[in-house]
Design a protein around this motif. Structure first.
Motif, PDB file in Angstrom:
ATOM      1  N   ASP A 259      -8.394  12.365  36.808  1.00 49.08           N
ATOM      2  CA  ASP A 259      -9.665  12.068  36.153  1.00 49.08           C
ATOM      3  C   ASP A 259      -9.559  12.075  34.633  1.00 49.08           C
ATOM      4  OD1 ASP A 259     -10.526  12.182  38.746  1.00 49.08           O
ATOM      5  OD2 ASP A 259     -12.193  13.543  38.366  1.00 49.08           O
ATOM      6  N   ALA A 260     -10.146  11.046  34.042  1.00 49.02           N
ATOM      7  CA  ALA A 260     -10.185  10.925  32.586  1.00 49.02           C
ATOM      8  C   ALA A 260     -11.515  11.419  32.039  1.00 49.02           C
ATOM      9  CB  ALA A 260      -9.980   9.469  32.176  1.00 49.02           C
ATOM     10  N   LYS A 292      -8.280  15.788  34.058  1.00 48.78           N
ATOM     11  CA  LYS A 292      -6.820  15.891  33.978  1.00 48.78           C
ATOM     12  C   LYS A 292      -6.205  15.160  32.792  1.00 48.78           C
ATOM     13  CE  LYS A 292      -6.175  16.854  38.865  1.00 48.78           C
ATOM     14  NZ  LYS A 292      -7.404  16.425  39.548  1.00 48.78           N
ATOM     15  N   ARG A 293      -6.979  14.380  32.079  1.00 49.93           N
ATOM     16  CA  ARG A 293      -6.497  13.756  30.842  1.00 49.93           C
ATOM     17  C   ARG A 293      -7.707  13.546  29.940  1.00 49.93           C
ATOM     18  NH1 ARG A 293      -6.364   7.701  32.341  1.00 49.93           N
ATOM     19  NH2 ARG A 293      -7.278   7.763  34.432  1.00 49.93           N
ATOM     20  N   LEU A 294      -7.583  13.946  28.692  1.00 47.48           N
ATOM     21  CA  LEU A 294      -8.722  13.953  27.780  1.00 47.48           C
ATOM     22  C   LEU A 294      -8.449  13.038  26.596  1.00 47.48           C
ATOM     23  CD1 LEU A 294     -11.484  15.199  27.080  1.00 47.48           C
ATOM     24  CD2 LEU A 294     -10.261  17.016  25.863  1.00 47.48           C
ATOM     25  N   TYR A 295      -9.344  12.070  26.403  1.00 42.31           N
ATOM     26  CA  TYR A 295      -9.253  11.134  25.291  1.00 42.31           C
ATOM     27  C   TYR A 295     -10.317  11.504  24.262  1.00 42.31           C
ATOM     28  CZ  TYR A 295      -6.478   8.535  28.661  1.00 42.31           C
ATOM     29  OH  TYR A 295      -5.529   8.171  29.579  1.00 42.31           O
ATOM     30  N   VAL A 296      -9.894  11.760  23.017  1.00 43.36           N
ATOM     31  CA  VAL A 296     -10.801  12.251  21.977  1.00 43.36           C
ATOM     32  C   VAL A 296     -10.727  11.316  20.772  1.00 43.36           C
ATOM     33  CG1 VAL A 296     -11.443  14.208  20.523  1.00 43.36           C
ATOM     34  CG2 VAL A 296     -10.386  14.612  22.770  1.00 43.36           C
ATOM     35  N   HIS A 297     -11.901  10.926  20.282  1.00 45.14           N
ATOM     36  CA  HIS A 297     -11.955  10.060  19.106  1.00 45.14           C
ATOM     37  C   HIS A 297     -11.355  10.765  17.899  1.00 45.14           C
ATOM     38  CE1 HIS A 297     -13.671   7.687  15.783  1.00 45.14           C
ATOM     39  NE2 HIS A 297     -13.660   6.694  16.661  1.00 45.14           N
ATOM     40  N   GLU A 298     -10.685   9.984  17.067  1.00 44.01           N
ATOM     41  CA  GLU A 298      -9.978  10.544  15.915  1.00 44.01           C
ATOM     42  C   GLU A 298     -10.891  11.334  14.982  1.00 44.01           C
ATOM     43  OE1 GLU A 298      -8.235   7.105  14.157  1.00 44.01           O
ATOM     44  OE2 GLU A 298     -10.137   6.222  13.513  1.00 44.01           O
ATOM     45  N   ASP A 299     -12.183  11.001  14.932  1.00 46.31           N
ATOM     46  CA  ASP A 299     -13.113  11.731  14.071  1.00 46.31           C
ATOM     47  C   ASP A 299     -13.398  13.135  14.600  1.00 46.31           C
ATOM     48  OD1 ASP A 299     -13.243   9.507  12.504  1.00 46.31           O
ATOM     49  OD2 ASP A 299     -15.250   8.886  13.139  1.00 46.31           O
ATOM     50  N   ARG A 300     -13.175  13.379  15.864  1.00 43.71           N
ATOM     51  CA  ARG A 300     -13.457  14.685  16.470  1.00 43.71           C
ATOM     52  C   ARG A 300     -12.189  15.354  17.015  1.00 43.71           C
ATOM     53  NH1 ARG A 300     -17.401  14.127  14.060  1.00 43.71           N
ATOM     54  NH2 ARG A 300     -19.599  14.230  14.750  1.00 43.71           N
ATOM     55  N   THR A 384       0.051  10.359  32.884  1.00 41.57           N
ATOM     56  CA  THR A 384       0.023   9.346  33.941  1.00 41.57           C
ATOM     57  C   THR A 384       0.150   9.922  35.341  1.00 41.57           C
ATOM     58  OG1 THR A 384       2.423   8.997  33.800  1.00 41.57           O
ATOM     59  CG2 THR A 384       1.005   7.627  32.398  1.00 41.57           C
ATOM     60  N   GLN A 385       0.667  11.157  35.464  1.00 41.08           N
ATOM     61  CA  GLN A 385       0.832  11.775  36.778  1.00 41.08           C
ATOM     62  C   GLN A 385      -0.165  12.915  36.943  1.00 41.08           C
ATOM     63  OE1 GLN A 385       4.945  12.788  37.672  1.00 41.08           O
ATOM     64  NE2 GLN A 385       5.670  11.128  36.354  1.00 41.08           N
ATOM     65  N   GLU A 386      -0.680  13.074  38.150  1.00 41.35           N
ATOM     66  CA  GLU A 386      -1.643  14.144  38.411  1.00 41.35           C
ATOM     67  C   GLU A 386      -0.909  15.489  38.429  1.00 41.35           C
ATOM     68  OE1 GLU A 386      -5.242  15.257  41.527  1.00 41.35           O
ATOM     69  OE2 GLU A 386      -3.513  14.126  42.242  1.00 41.35           O
ATOM     70  N   GLN A 387      -1.191  16.343  37.459  1.00 37.65           N
ATOM     71  CA  GLN A 387      -0.493  17.621  37.359  1.00 37.65           C
ATOM     72  C   GLN A 387      -0.996  18.651  38.357  1.00 37.65           C
ATOM     73  OE1 GLN A 387      -2.994  16.483  35.629  1.00 37.65           O
ATOM     74  NE2 GLN A 387      -3.423  17.649  33.771  1.00 37.65           N
ATOM     75  N   PHE A 388      -2.281  18.612  38.686  1.00 38.75           N
ATOM     76  CA  PHE A 388      -2.900  19.527  39.654  1.00 38.75           C
ATOM     77  C   PHE A 388      -2.593  20.979  39.300  1.00 38.75           C
ATOM     78  CE2 PHE A 388      -4.378  20.710  43.972  1.00 38.75           C
ATOM     79  CZ  PHE A 388      -5.473  19.872  44.038  1.00 38.75           C
TER      80      PHE A 388
END
Length: 480
Positions: A259-260, A292-300, A384-388
């Motif tokens: 999940d992103a 499981k993967r977090l995308y954060v804007h460069e401003d934050r 890219t892989q589910e770490q669980f």
């Protein structure tokens, strides 16, 4: 089939030792505490022949169970919920010892047992009335749902009590009988649950058959099973599909997720940090629909990394029976090794470890510290892989379109989340994400009233809610 619907009778309260004695086999396989390596108990090991006999008994019992009026089946599910609630302490202690999760703090073993109670009650309370499709001068058509027959339920080791209830409660409500095959890692918790439920339900309506791969394979291809429900890895789900193909057995598969979560540039890092933590690290990260993967804007980006690190650093990890701990061990050594290897690959790929990443290999138990890894490329294996497990990669982005593309590019789609101070903007981004469920300013918050399921290689079919009930029935149209 006779049933009892005396809802005034107080359920029996089982103590831990009493429950354990009822389900263990002195000659069975040792089940070890993942926190200490100590023996929890001995699980009986059944065979494919035992499974065949259980399915046979379920087939005999099913017509009588289906003939019980829906209101009476619902009343029995409510009584079953009362029985689980009465013995919640014993079930939670057993779950903690076997699976590793804390008993008291955070979303814990008591939380899981309480979730099982809530789902039993909610499933019994969902409305499912005949649906009039049309009634006009051309005629009338109504839609109802008949039982499927015998349902085979194959469960995982991460939430063994609650997910087993997710599978069996709607199946029973719809007039099916159920044969459960628990994970080899956590059979005692499921045996304990079914023992408690069996004190309320009629004989052979619900049966558990613990065992190894042989039993799971036999259940997957058994000609006497009309539907299979499975929660677990994509690879195992594919094997179940192949096994079920000859019999055209119906399937509901809730498979792996990666999940992103997307943090938009208007988000408040301090306000969302604890929500991000629990979204990612609930059950020590051992949750299909965890972040499981977090995308954060460069401003934050820097502020989110700092706020999330502070939250992780103050969350104690240890044995589940010690009341102050909020995180426990990984349930088994194989999963520990997967997490450790992915973190090392992230480090080797230029990732910056903000916290964690340094397990004490000399300590007992499968403890891997809660770990944050920043500055990763989107093609790193930890992404890219589910770490669980308790390791969260953090990826910086500069444009929302870029973040959506990264979130959608993998071949899984169980859940996703958007984090923002602007609900309308969050909903716009959520609508673009490819997942069965998208949460806003939270992650993984399932509810028995709303359908839950994945897309792409995260499986198909839904559980929960009225749609989940329908998935455990066969639609029948009567037209005149």
């Amino acid at each position: 089939m006779t049933t009892t619907t005396d809802t005034d009778r107080t359920p029996d309260v089982l103590a831990y030792d009493e429950l354990l004695a009822a389900i263990t086999d002195p000659a069975g396989r040792e089940i070890l505490d993942p926190a200490t390596g100590e023996v929890v108990g001995r699980a009986p090991e059944r065979t494919a022949e035992d499974l065949d006999r259980a399915v046979g008994r379920a087939r005999v019992a099913q017509p009588g169970w289906a003939a019980v009026p829906d209101a009476e089946r619902c009343a029995l599910l409510l009584r079953a919920a009362d029985a689980v609630e009465a013995s919640a302490g014993a079930l939670a202690e057993l779950l903690s010892r076997e699976q590793g999760k804390p008993v008291q703090q955070g979303p814990n073993a008591l939380f899981e047992v309480g979730g099982a109670v809530a789902w039993l009650r909610a499933t019994a309370s969902l409305p499912l009335e005949p649906e009039t499709l049309f009634d006009d001068e051309t005629g009338t058509a109504t839609l109802t749902y008949d039982p499927i027959g015998v349902v085979g339920a194959i469960g995982p080791w991460n939430w063994p009590v609650m997910i087993t209830v997710w599978q069996i409660a709607p199946a029973l409500r719809m007039g099916n009988t159920v044969v459960v095959k628990p994970s080899e890692h956590t059979p005692l918790s499921v045996l304990g649950l079914v023992h408690v439920l069996g004190r309320v339900l009629p004989e052979d309506v619900l049966t558990v058959v613990p065992g190894g791969r042989e039993v799971g394979e036999a259940l997957s291809k058994h000609p006497g099973v009309d539907k299979l429900m499975f929660t677990g890895s994509t690879a195992t789900g594919q094997a179940i599909m192949r096994a079920a193909a000859d019999g055209l057995t119906r399937l509901t598969l809730e498979l792996g997720g990666n999940d992103a979560g997307i943090v938009l540039p208007d988000a408040d890092p301090e306000a969302i940090a604890e929500g991000l933590f629990w979204g990612a690290f609930i059950n020590t990260g051992q949750t299909c629909a965890a972040l499981k993967r977090l995308y954060v804007h460069e401003d934050r980006y820097d502020a989110v990394c700092e706020a999330l690190t502070a939250v992780v650093a103050r969350m104690p990890m240890g044995r589940g029976l010690e009341e102050h701990n909020v995180l426990g061990p990984l349930q088994n050594r194989a999963q520990y090794e997967i997490v450790a290897e992915l973190v090392e690959q992230a480090r080797a790929g230029g990732g910056r470890v903000l916290v964690g990443g340094d397990p004490d290999e000399s300590a007992p138990g499968h403890f891997y510290p809660a770990t944050l890894v920043a500055d990763l490329d989107d093609d790193n294996p930890l992404v890219t892989q589910e770490q669980f497990g308790p390791a969260l990669p953090i990826v910086k982005y500069s444009d929302v379109d870029e973040a959506v593309a990264m979130a959608n590019r993998l071949d899984v789609g169980l859940g996703a989340s958007v984090w923002s101070a602007d609900p309308e903007k969050a909903r716009e981004v959520a609508a673009r994400l490819q997942a069965g469920t998208v949460w806003i300013n939270k992650h993984g918050a399932v509810d028995p009233r709303m359908p839950f399921g994945g897309i792409k290689r995260s499986g198909f079919g839904v559980e929960f809610g009225v749609e989940g009930l329908k998935a455990l029935g066969v639609p029948k149209v009567i037209a005149s």
